[in-house]
Design a protein around this motif. Structure first.
Motif, PDB file in Angstrom:
ATOM      1  N   MET A 103       0.834  -1.208   0.000  1.00 31.75           N
ATOM      2  CA  MET A 103       0.000   0.000   0.000  1.00 31.75           C
ATOM      3  C   MET A 103       0.863   1.251   0.000  1.00 31.75           C
ATOM      4  SD  MET A 103      -1.719   0.588   3.622  1.00 31.75           S
ATOM      5  CE  MET A 103      -0.915   0.420   5.154  1.00 31.75           C
ATOM      6  N   MET A 153       0.454   5.340   0.785  1.00 30.78           N
ATOM      7  CA  MET A 153      -0.308   6.536   1.177  1.00 30.78           C
ATOM      8  C   MET A 153       0.634   7.725   1.361  1.00 30.78           C
ATOM      9  SD  MET A 153      -3.144   5.197   3.854  1.00 30.78           S
ATOM     10  CE  MET A 153      -2.149   4.181   4.892  1.00 30.78           C
ATOM     11  N   THR A 154       1.779   7.473   2.017  1.00 32.34           N
ATOM     12  CA  THR A 154       2.631   8.555   2.491  1.00 32.34           C
ATOM     13  C   THR A 154       3.327   9.286   1.344  1.00 32.34           C
ATOM     14  OG1 THR A 154       3.056   7.150   4.395  1.00 32.34           O
ATOM     15  CG2 THR A 154       4.494   9.055   4.124  1.00 32.34           C
ATOM     16  N   GLY A 174       2.389  12.588   5.620  1.00 36.98           N
ATOM     17  CA  GLY A 174       2.119  11.158   5.789  1.00 36.98           C
ATOM     18  C   GLY A 174       0.896  10.955   6.658  1.00 36.98           C
ATOM     19  N   SER A 175       0.967  11.466   7.887  1.00 38.98           N
ATOM     20  CA  SER A 175      -0.188  11.325   8.782  1.00 38.98           C
ATOM     21  C   SER A 175      -1.401  12.048   8.194  1.00 38.98           C
ATOM     22  CB  SER A 175       0.124  11.926  10.152  1.00 38.98           C
ATOM     23  OG  SER A 175       1.337  11.433  10.641  1.00 38.98           O
ATOM     24  N   PHE A 234       7.093   6.805   0.810  1.00 38.09           N
ATOM     25  CA  PHE A 234       7.312   5.453   1.349  1.00 38.09           C
ATOM     26  C   PHE A 234       6.386   4.513   0.602  1.00 38.09           C
ATOM     27  CE2 PHE A 234       9.074   7.714   4.976  1.00 38.09           C
ATOM     28  CZ  PHE A 234      10.060   6.860   5.444  1.00 38.09           C
ATOM     29  N   SER A 260       6.529   0.515   0.623  1.00 39.36           N
ATOM     30  CA  SER A 260       7.255  -0.712   0.966  1.00 39.36           C
ATOM     31  C   SER A 260       6.864  -1.831   0.018  1.00 39.36           C
ATOM     32  CB  SER A 260       6.977  -1.106   2.416  1.00 39.36           C
ATOM     33  OG  SER A 260       7.664  -0.240   3.291  1.00 39.36           O
ATOM     34  N   LYS A 264      17.489   2.308   5.885  1.00 41.69           N
ATOM     35  CA  LYS A 264      16.722   2.438   7.129  1.00 41.69           C
ATOM     36  C   LYS A 264      17.517   2.007   8.363  1.00 41.69           C
ATOM     37  CE  LYS A 264      13.920  -0.292   5.127  1.00 41.69           C
ATOM     38  NZ  LYS A 264      12.859  -1.266   4.819  1.00 41.69           N
ATOM     39  N   ILE A 297       5.942   3.915  14.468  1.00 43.65           N
ATOM     40  CA  ILE A 297       5.961   5.019  13.491  1.00 43.65           C
ATOM     41  C   ILE A 297       4.984   4.770  12.343  1.00 43.65           C
ATOM     42  CG2 ILE A 297       7.389   6.217  11.782  1.00 43.65           C
ATOM     43  CD1 ILE A 297       9.788   5.805  13.640  1.00 43.65           C
ATOM     44  N   TRP A 298       5.086   3.585  11.737  1.00 39.14           N
ATOM     45  CA  TRP A 298       4.254   3.395  10.530  1.00 39.14           C
ATOM     46  C   TRP A 298       2.832   3.018  10.924  1.00 39.14           C
ATOM     47  CZ3 TRP A 298       7.496  -1.166   8.009  1.00 39.14           C
ATOM     48  CH2 TRP A 298       7.400  -2.309   8.794  1.00 39.14           C
ATOM     49  N   GLU A 299       1.971   3.063   9.957  1.00 32.74           N
ATOM     50  CA  GLU A 299       0.550   2.726  10.171  1.00 32.74           C
ATOM     51  C   GLU A 299      -0.120   3.632  11.192  1.00 32.74           C
ATOM     52  OE1 GLU A 299      -0.816   0.770   8.101  1.00 32.74           O
ATOM     53  OE2 GLU A 299       1.169   0.402   7.249  1.00 32.74           O
ATOM     54  N   SER A 316       1.449   7.013  13.485  1.00 34.75           N
ATOM     55  CA  SER A 316       2.423   7.163  14.578  1.00 34.75           C
ATOM     56  C   SER A 316       1.692   7.355  15.907  1.00 34.75           C
ATOM     57  CB  SER A 316       3.327   8.359  14.295  1.00 34.75           C
ATOM     58  OG  SER A 316       3.899   8.212  13.021  1.00 34.75           O
ATOM     59  N   ASN A 318       1.180   9.622  18.298  1.00 32.48           N
ATOM     60  CA  ASN A 318       0.213  10.696  18.553  1.00 32.48           C
ATOM     61  C   ASN A 318      -1.041  10.514  17.702  1.00 32.48           C
ATOM     62  OD1 ASN A 318       2.013  11.846  20.273  1.00 32.48           O
ATOM     63  ND2 ASN A 318       2.503  13.620  18.990  1.00 32.48           N
ATOM     64  N   VAL A 319      -0.820  10.102  16.477  1.00 33.51           N
ATOM     65  CA  VAL A 319      -1.958   9.947  15.561  1.00 33.51           C
ATOM     66  C   VAL A 319      -2.898   8.860  16.098  1.00 33.51           C
ATOM     67  CG1 VAL A 319      -2.566   9.248  13.206  1.00 33.51           C
ATOM     68  CG2 VAL A 319      -0.672  10.839  13.603  1.00 33.51           C
ATOM     69  N   LEU A 348      -4.921  10.359  18.967  1.00 32.40           N
ATOM     70  CA  LEU A 348      -5.989  11.232  18.455  1.00 32.40           C
ATOM     71  C   LEU A 348      -7.115  10.386  17.856  1.00 32.40           C
ATOM     72  CD1 LEU A 348      -3.810  14.054  16.832  1.00 32.40           C
ATOM     73  CD2 LEU A 348      -4.911  14.038  19.076  1.00 32.40           C
TER      74      LEU A 348
HETATM   75  C1  LIG Z   1      10.230   1.498   7.309  1.00 31.96           C
HETATM   76  C2  LIG Z   1       9.017   2.250   6.891  1.00 31.96           C
HETATM   77  C3  LIG Z   1       8.204   1.734   5.907  1.00 31.96           C
HETATM   78  C4  LIG Z   1       7.064   2.423   5.502  1.00 31.96           C
HETATM   79  N1  LIG Z   1       6.269   1.893   4.523  1.00 31.96           N
HETATM   80  C5  LIG Z   1       5.187   2.571   4.107  1.00 31.96           C
HETATM   81  C6  LIG Z   1       4.364   2.066   3.062  1.00 31.96           C
HETATM   82  O1  LIG Z   1       4.590   0.974   2.542  1.00 31.96           O
HETATM   83  N2  LIG Z   1       3.311   2.794   2.649  1.00 31.96           N
HETATM   84  C7  LIG Z   1       3.018   3.999   3.206  1.00 31.96           C
HETATM   85  O2  LIG Z   1       2.057   4.617   2.799  1.00 31.96           O
HETATM   86  N3  LIG Z   1       3.774   4.511   4.196  1.00 31.96           N
HETATM   87  C8  LIG Z   1       4.841   3.834   4.661  1.00 31.96           C
HETATM   88  N4  LIG Z   1       5.626   4.346   5.659  1.00 31.96           N
HETATM   89  C9  LIG Z   1       5.371   5.707   6.115  1.00 31.96           C
HETATM   90  C10 LIG Z   1       4.748   5.849   7.467  1.00 31.96           C
HETATM   91  O3  LIG Z   1       3.455   5.290   7.478  1.00 31.96           O
HETATM   92  C11 LIG Z   1       4.771   7.345   7.816  1.00 31.96           C
HETATM   93  O4  LIG Z   1       6.120   7.711   7.966  1.00 31.96           O
HETATM   94  C12 LIG Z   1       3.978   7.666   9.050  1.00 31.96           C
HETATM   95  O5  LIG Z   1       2.607   7.475   8.825  1.00 31.96           O
HETATM   96  C13 LIG Z   1       4.190   9.122   9.527  1.00 31.96           C
HETATM   97  O6  LIG Z   1       4.039  10.027   8.485  1.00 31.96           O
HETATM   98  P1  LIG Z   1       5.182  11.113   8.191  1.00 31.96           P
HETATM   99  O7  LIG Z   1       6.482  10.397   8.076  1.00 31.96           O
HETATM  100  O8  LIG Z   1       4.777  11.940   7.052  1.00 31.96           O
HETATM  101  O9  LIG Z   1       5.266  11.996   9.488  1.00 31.96           O
HETATM  102  P2  LIG Z   1       4.314  13.217   9.875  1.00 31.96           P
HETATM  103  O10 LIG Z   1       2.937  12.963   9.389  1.00 31.96           O
HETATM  104  O11 LIG Z   1       4.982  14.457   9.506  1.00 31.96           O
HETATM  105  O12 LIG Z   1       4.305  13.073  11.462  1.00 31.96           O
HETATM  106  C14 LIG Z   1       5.471  13.383  12.249  1.00 31.96           C
HETATM  107  C15 LIG Z   1       5.111  13.237  13.715  1.00 31.96           C
HETATM  108  O13 LIG Z   1       4.084  14.153  14.044  1.00 31.96           O
HETATM  109  C16 LIG Z   1       3.036  13.499  14.737  1.00 31.96           C
HETATM  110  N5  LIG Z   1       1.779  14.162  14.426  1.00 31.96           N
HETATM  111  C17 LIG Z   1       1.160  14.253  13.216  1.00 31.96           C
HETATM  112  N6  LIG Z   1       0.013  14.933  13.345  1.00 31.96           N
HETATM  113  C18 LIG Z   1      -0.107  15.295  14.639  1.00 31.96           C
HETATM  114  C19 LIG Z   1      -1.081  16.020  15.397  1.00 31.96           C
HETATM  115  N7  LIG Z   1      -2.179  16.494  14.826  1.00 31.96           N
HETATM  116  N8  LIG Z   1      -0.865  16.193  16.712  1.00 31.96           N
HETATM  117  C20 LIG Z   1       0.232  15.702  17.311  1.00 31.96           C
HETATM  118  N9  LIG Z   1       1.179  15.023  16.650  1.00 31.96           N
HETATM  119  C21 LIG Z   1       1.024  14.813  15.337  1.00 31.96           C
HETATM  120  C22 LIG Z   1       3.101  12.057  14.269  1.00 31.96           C
HETATM  121  O14 LIG Z   1       2.553  11.177  15.264  1.00 31.96           O
HETATM  122  C23 LIG Z   1       4.585  11.864  14.088  1.00 31.96           C
HETATM  123  O15 LIG Z   1       5.172  11.484  15.307  1.00 31.96           O
HETATM  124  C24 LIG Z   1       6.743   3.661   6.102  1.00 31.96           C
HETATM  125  C25 LIG Z   1       7.572   4.177   7.106  1.00 31.96           C
HETATM  126  C26 LIG Z   1       8.688   3.484   7.504  1.00 31.96           C
HETATM  127  C27 LIG Z   1       9.556   4.052   8.595  1.00 31.96           C
END
Ligand SMILES: Cc1cc2nc3c(=O)[nH]c(=O)nc-3n(C[C@H](O)[C@H](O)[C@H](O)COP(=O)(O)OP(=O)(O)OC[C@H]3O[C@@H](n4cnc5c(N)ncnc54)[C@H](O)[C@@H]3O)c2cc1C
Length: 556
Positions: A180, A182-183, A188-189, A226, A228, A271, A434-436, A438, A440-441, A444
Motif C-alpha cells: 500500500m 499513502m505517504t 504522511g499522517s 514510502f 514498501s 533504514k 511510526i508506521w501505520e 504514529s 500521537n496519531v 488522536l
Molecule cells: C520502514 C518504513 C516503511 C514504511 N512503509 C510505508 C508504506 O509501505 N506505505 C506507506 O504509505 N507509508 C509507509 N511508511 C510511512 C509511514 O506510514 C509514515 O512515515 C507515518 O505514517 C508518519 O508520516 P510522516 O512520516 O509523514 O510523518 P508526519 O505525518 O509528519 O508526522 C510526524 C510526527 O508528528 C506526529 N503528528 C502528526 N500529526 C499530529 C497532530 N495532529 N498532533 C500531534 N502530533 C502529530 C506524528 O505522530 C509523528 O510522530 C513507512 C515508514 C517506515 C519508517
C-alpha cells in the motif's frame, strides 16, 4: 590448550536456538485456547519447533546482512525497476506464506484471526522485515472486496499458500502479494495533503486498452515517499480525484495487456532497521489504477486495511518483545557473575520479571484484540476493537524500544554486537510505533473513536467488568477510568495518558482473570498502583520473581 590459544573460553552462553518457541511460552498457549484458536494448537506447536531451529533463525541474520538491491535498468539500459533479494528473504517469505500469515483468516474457520495472530507473534520472534509485505497482503483483503471485479480475479492468487516471487502478470502467477502507498513527501499522517492526481480514462479508451477490464480506470501522476515492498504484484494507493477528494486505487505491477505499469522506483530507503525489507520511493508517471470503493471515499476505504495492519503492529511488537525477553532470560540463567547466575541476583530478577510481565501483558492484549477481529460481526466486539486497536498500537508499540534496550543490557556488551539477534531486534522495535499511524496519531484516533460512539465506552466497560471480582485496587482504577470516559474526551494534550490507562486496565483485567496470581498481582502492583514509566526493574518488594521467571520461558 591449543598452542595458539592464550586463554580458555568459558562462562559464555550457547545461542538460544533449536528450541520450540511455542512450547516455551505458556502465556501464548493459554491465550490461544481462551481466545478461540484452540483448533490450531497442534499446528502451532509444530510451527514453534520449526521457527526455533538454528537454520531458520539464521535466515533472519542473512536476510538483514544482505539487504535488497534495486536494479533500475538491465544490462542493455532498459528500465526494469526490479528488486533483488538474498535467498534467505525468499526462505522467510515462503515460511510465512505457506503458514498462512498473509491470508489464513480469509479462508474462514472459527478462531482463524486468533490462530493467525499466534502464528504472526511467533514469526515476530524470528524476523520482522518479512512481516511487512505479509501484513499488507493480509490487510488488503477487506478493502479489495469493495472492488468485486478485481477481487474475483486477484483473491484466488492472494489467498494462495504458494509464495511466487516471479515478476510476471497476475495470470501467470501462482500466488500474489499486495502493498500500500499513502505517504507522500509533504504529508504522511495528514493524507489529505496528498498531491498525487488521478484522472479518469474515458471508457472507450480504457476498453480499447484493457477490454473487459476497462471500467473505472484512472491515469495517475505523482509520487509516494514510502512504498514498501515495491516488488509486490499490486499496491492500494490514495490519489486526489478532483473535487471528490481522495480516492483509493488498485495499481497492478503489470497491466491487463501484459505491459509494466508506470511505477518508477526511484530508490530504496536506507533504514535504521527492517533492513531485509525493501521500502521504496516511487513516482507514478501515468500509471493506470482501478478505483476501489467510491470516489472521494479513499480514506475510509484504505482504513479497512489500516485496522488490520495496526493489529499486526501490536502483534509484531508483542512478538519482538517476546524474542528479546527469551534472549535475555536464556542468557541470564547461564551467565555467572559474582559467583551466581545473573538470573538469581535480586536486582537482575527485578529487571527480568518486570520484562516478563510486560511481555505477557502484551501477548494477552494482542490475542484478545485478535478475537475482536474474529467476532467483528458482533457490534460490541467491533466497537471494542475500534478502541483497543489505536490504544494498543500506541502503548504496546511504544513500550518496544525501551524493552529492547533493557533486554540488550541484560546480555551486556555481547548484546550490543551484531553476532547475536538483540542489536537487530533493538533496531526493529521503533518502527511499529511510526508506521501505520504514529503514536500521537493513534491517540488522536482513540479520542475520535470515543467521541463518535458512546457505545464504545460501554463495550470497554463490559470488558473491564469481567474482572470485577478481582483486586480492590484494580476495581478502583477501572472505576476512575470509566468515570473519566463518561465525559466527552477532547483533551488532545492528555491523550497519551488516556491511551496508556486504557491499555493498562485491559491488560490488568486479562491477567487477573487468566494468569496465575503471582503474575496479576505483580502487574497491578507495578503498573496500576505505581506511577508507570521509567526504567524496567521497578517492581515493588514482595513480588514472586522466581515464579514469574519460571513461567516466562520453559527450557528443556
Ligand atoms: C520502514 C518504513 C516503511 C514504511 N512503509 C510505508 C508504506 O509501505 N506505505 C506507506 O504509505 N507509508 C509507509 N511508511 C510511512 C509511514 O506510514 C509514515 O512515515 C507515518 O505514517 C508518519 O508520516 P510522516 O512520516 O509523514 O510523518 P508526519 O505525518 O509528519 O508526522 C510526524 C510526527 O508528528 C506526529 N503528528 C502528526 N500529526 C499530529 C497532530 N495532529 N498532533 C500531534 N502530533 C502529530 C506524528 O505522530 C509523528 O510522530 C513507512 C515508514 C517506515 C519508517
Amino acid at each position: 590448550m591449543h598452542a595458539f590459544d592464550t586463554h580458555e573460553v568459558r562462562n559464555t552462553v550457547a545461542p538460544f536456538e533449536d528450541v520450540n518457541l511455542y512450547a516455551a511460552d505458556p502465556a501464548l498457549q493459554e491465550a490461544l485456547l481462551r481466545e478461540g484458536g484452540g483448533a490450531d494448537a497442534e499446528s502451532l506447536h509444530a510451527l514453534g519447533a520449526r521457527l526455533g531451529r538454528a537454520e531458520v533463525l539464521d535466515l533472519a541474520r542473512l536476510a538483514n546482512l544482505h539487504p535488497p538491491r534495486l536494479h533500475n535498468f538491465d544490462r542493455n539500459g532498459k528500465r526494469i525497476d526490479e528488486v533483488e533479494f538474498h535467498p534467505a528473504w525468499h526462505g522467510l517469505m515462503t515460511l510465512l506464506i505457506e503458514n498462512g500469515a498473509h491470508a489464513s483468516p480469509w479462508r474462514g474457520g472459527a478462531g482463524a484471526q486468533v490462530a493467525r495472530a499466534a502464528r504472526y507473534l511467533l514469526f515476530g520472534q524470528v524476523e520482522n522485515g518479512s512481516q511487512c509485505p505479509v501484513t499488507m497482503t493480509y490487510a488488503c483483503v477487506p478493502a479489495l472486496k469493495q472492488a468485486p471485479k478485481i477481487a474475483a480475479k486477484w483473491l484466488p492468487k492472494i489467498l494462495s499458500a504458494e509464495y511466487d516471487p516471479r515478476s510476471l502478470p497476475i495470470e501467470q502467477k501462482r500466488g500474489a502479494i499486495v502493498g500500500m502507498g499513502m505517504t507522500e513527501k509533504q504529508g504522511g499522517s495528514d493524507v489529505r495533503a496528498n498531491t498525487t492526481l488521478a484522472e479518469p480514462v474515458p471508457l472507450s479508451e480504457a476498453r480499447d486498452l484493457f477490454g473487459d477490464d476497462g471500467e473505472d480506470v484512472f491515469r495517475i501522476v505523482g509520487h509516494k515517499w514510502f512504498f514498501s515492498a515495491p516488488q509486490s504484484d499490486a499496491h492500494l494507493i490514495l490519489a486526489q480525484t478532483g473535487d471528490a477528494g481522495l480516492s483509493c486505487f488498485f495499481l497492478p505491477r503489470y497491466l491487463p495487456d501484459g505491459a509494466r505499469n508506470q511505477i518508477r522506483v526511484q530508490r530504496l530507503k536506507d533504514k535504521l532497521g527492517n533492513r531485509s525489507n525493501a521500502s521504496a520511493e516511487v513516482e507514478f508517471t501515468g500509471a493506470y489504477g482501478w478505483l476501489v470503493g467510491k470516489q472521494g471515499r479513499g480514506i475510509p476505504t484504505i482504513l479497512e486495511m489500516g485496522g488490520h495492519t495496526r493489529l499486526d503492529c501490536v502483534l509484531g511488537s508483542a512478538g519482538a518483545m517476546r524474542a528479546a525477553l527469551t534472549q535475555a532470560l536464556h542468557h541470564a540463567r547461564r551467565r555467572v557473575a559474582f559467583g551466581r547466575p545473573l538470573a538469581e541476583q535480586p536486582l537482575m530478577q527485578n529487571v527480568l520479571a518486570d520484562l516478563a510481565l510486560e511481555s505477557e501483558a502484551a501477548t494477552a492484549y494482542a490475542m484478545r484484540l485478535a478475537r475482536c477481529f474474529d467476532q467483528s460481526d458482533d457490534p460490541a466486539q467491533a466497537l471494542l476493537a475500534r478502541i483497543l486497536t489505536p490504544a494498543g498500537k500506541y502503548w504496546i508499540c511504544k513500550r518496544g524500544p525501551a524493552f529492547g534496550a533493557e533486554a540488550m543490557e541484560v546480555v551486556g556488551g555481547s548484546g550490543y554486537v551484531e553476532d547475536g539477534p538483540l542489536a537487530r531486534l533493538y533496531r526493529e522495535l521503533p518502527v511499529n510505533s511510526i508506521w501505520e499511524g504514529s503514536g500521537n496519531v493513534m491517540c488522536l484516533d482513540l479520542l475520535r473513536a470515543l467521541g463518535k460512539s458512546p457505545a464504545a465506552r460501554d463495550a470497554l466497560a463490559a470488558e473491564l467488568m469481567l474482572a470485577c471480582k478481582a483486586d480492590a485496587f484494580y476495581i478502583a482504577y477501572k472505576s476512575t477510568l470509566l468515570a473519566d470516559l463518561a465525559e466527552p474526551q477532547t483533551d488532545e494534550f492528555g491523550a497519551r495518558v488516556l491511551a496508556e490507562r486504557i491499555v493498562l486496565a485491559v491488560q490488568a483485567a486479562l491477567l487477573l482473570q487468566h494468569a496465575p496470581d503471582y503474575v496479576s498481582s505483580a502487574f497491578v502492583a507495578s503498573r496500576l498502583k505505581r506511577e508507570p514509566g521509567g526504567a524496567f526493574g521497578r517492581l515493588p518488594a514482595g513480588v514472586d520473581c522466581a515464579a514469574i521467571l519460571a513461567r516466562a520461558l520453559i527450557e528443556e
